[in-house]
Write a protein that holds these residues in place. Structure first.
Motif, PDB file in Angstrom:
ATOM      1  N   PRO A   1     -28.939-132.145  75.236  1.00 53.32           N
ATOM      2  CA  PRO A   1     -28.364-133.461  74.956  1.00 53.32           C
ATOM      3  C   PRO A   1     -29.139-134.266  73.914  1.00 53.32           C
ATOM      4  N   ALA A   2     -30.390-133.930  73.649  1.00 49.82           N
ATOM      5  CA  ALA A   2     -31.174-134.672  72.649  1.00 49.82           C
ATOM      6  C   ALA A   2     -30.598-134.506  71.250  1.00 49.82           C
TER       7      ALA A   2
ATOM      8  N   SER B   1     -36.308-136.227  69.269  1.00 46.17           N
ATOM      9  CA  SER B   1     -35.319-137.040  69.964  1.00 46.17           C
ATOM     10  C   SER B   1     -35.355-136.657  71.436  1.00 46.17           C
ATOM     11  N   MET B   2     -34.770-137.497  72.258  1.00 49.83           N
ATOM     12  CA  MET B   2     -34.712-137.182  73.681  1.00 49.83           C
ATOM     13  C   MET B   2     -33.304-137.449  74.185  1.00 49.83           C
ATOM     14  N   GLY B   3     -32.926-136.729  75.236  1.00 42.75           N
ATOM     15  CA  GLY B   3     -31.588-136.865  75.769  1.00 42.75           C
ATOM     16  C   GLY B   3     -31.546-136.612  77.256  1.00 42.75           C
ATOM     17  N   LEU B   4     -30.495-137.097  77.886  1.00 45.17           N
ATOM     18  CA  LEU B   4     -30.306-136.951  79.319  1.00 45.17           C
ATOM     19  C   LEU B   4     -28.821-136.734  79.585  1.00 45.17           C
ATOM     20  N   THR B   5     -28.527-135.763  80.431  1.00 50.15           N
ATOM     21  CA  THR B   5     -27.159-135.531  80.890  1.00 50.15           C
ATOM     22  C   THR B   5     -27.173-135.487  82.404  1.00 50.15           C
ATOM     23  N   MET B   6     -26.231-136.156  83.012  1.00 46.63           N
ATOM     24  CA  MET B   6     -26.079-136.108  84.464  1.00 46.63           C
ATOM     25  C   MET B   6     -24.653-135.654  84.758  1.00 46.63           C
ATOM     26  N   TYR B   7     -24.532-134.634  85.630  1.00 47.70           N
ATOM     27  CA  TYR B   7     -23.235-134.053  85.949  1.00 47.70           C
ATOM     28  C   TYR B   7     -22.866-134.277  87.412  1.00 47.70           C
ATOM     29  N   TYR B   8     -21.594-134.495  87.631  1.00 42.56           N
ATOM     30  CA  TYR B   8     -20.999-134.362  88.951  1.00 42.56           C
ATOM     31  C   TYR B   8     -20.475-132.937  88.988  1.00 42.56           C
ATOM     32  N   THR B   9     -20.828-132.172  89.997  1.00 42.23           N
ATOM     33  CA  THR B   9     -20.401-130.776  90.057  1.00 42.23           C
ATOM     34  C   THR B   9     -19.536-130.541  91.282  1.00 42.23           C
ATOM     35  N   SER B  10     -18.557-129.685  91.100  1.00 40.16           N
ATOM     36  CA  SER B  10     -17.666-129.282  92.181  1.00 40.16           C
ATOM     37  C   SER B  10     -17.477-127.777  92.087  1.00 40.16           C
ATOM     38  N   ARG B  11     -17.657-127.083  93.196  1.00 43.74           N
ATOM     39  CA  ARG B  11     -17.520-125.629  93.186  1.00 43.74           C
ATOM     40  C   ARG B  11     -16.517-125.206  94.243  1.00 43.74           C
ATOM     41  N   THR B  12     -15.653-124.283  93.870  1.00 37.20           N
ATOM     42  CA  THR B  12     -14.695-123.680  94.788  1.00 37.20           C
ATOM     43  C   THR B  12     -15.056-122.213  94.917  1.00 37.20           C
TER      44      THR B  12
END
Length: 191
Positions: A65-66, A174-185
């Motif tokens: 993400p950076a 540079s710096m970056g951050l990603t945050m995910y909502y995850t769903s698994r079936t």
């Protein structure tokens, strides 16, 4: 007093010894880094080697993400991977004249592998991505004997939705951050 050549020779011997020690250690591959779907069209074309690159808004928030803050303007990307055609055949007719008598049903599964958008504002960038990093599907016979057969029905898929932030610190970093909502079936049955 030792000469530069003897010092260099001694350092080379030590470095070779250190390399031999580290190369002789057992190594293991990290299976948790494996994805059945490559994220982003450019990253898929590179076999997933996309960590240091930029330019694909669907992939940058996943791989690094950076690099989003290196992109300029507003961008949008979406990629679709087309999977195998899964066939189910009924009947034993195998010759060409008997082909119309055979029932053949199947399906083609189009999977939207990744989509994303990045909005850059000077040294700062904001992104949103929706990705399907894993998808596996199998229906079929797994073992058979004279008296019985075992069939496996497997479906494993995951969906990640997340936001990303990136900031250029200097020309080289540079710096970056990603945050995910995850769903698994995950469904698996053996009959």
């Amino acid at each position: 007093m030792p000469t530069n050549y003897t010092i260099l020779k001694a350092m080379t011997k030590r470095l070779c010894l250190v390399y031999c020690i580290f190369l002789s250690l057992p190594l293991q591959a990290a299976f948790n880094n494996y994805n059945s779907v490559l994220i982003g069209d450019r990253a898929a074309g590179l076999g997933g080697a996309f960590t240091a690159l930029t330019g694909d808004p669907a992939a940058v928030s996943y791989y690094n993400p950076a690099t989003m803050s290196r992109m300029r303007g507003r961008t949008l990307s979406a990629s679709v991977n087309l999977y195998n055609k899964y066939d189910i055949e009924f009947g034993e007719e195998s010759t060409f004249d008997q082909a119309p008598l055979r029932v053949n049903r199947g399906s083609i599964l189009p999977i939207p592998a990744a989509s994303g958008t990045v909005y850059s504002m000077g040294n700062f960038a904001v992104g949103l991505s929706i990705i399907f990093p894993d998808f596996d599907y199998y229906v079929g016979e797994v073992s058979s004997s004279k008296n019985s057969s075992s069939f496996l029905n497997l479906r494993d898929e995951s969906l990640w939705v997340g936001g990303s932030l990136s900031l250029n610190l200097t020309e080289a970093s540079s710096m970056g951050l990603t945050m995910y909502y995850t769903s698994r079936t995950f469904n698996r049955s053996v009959t």
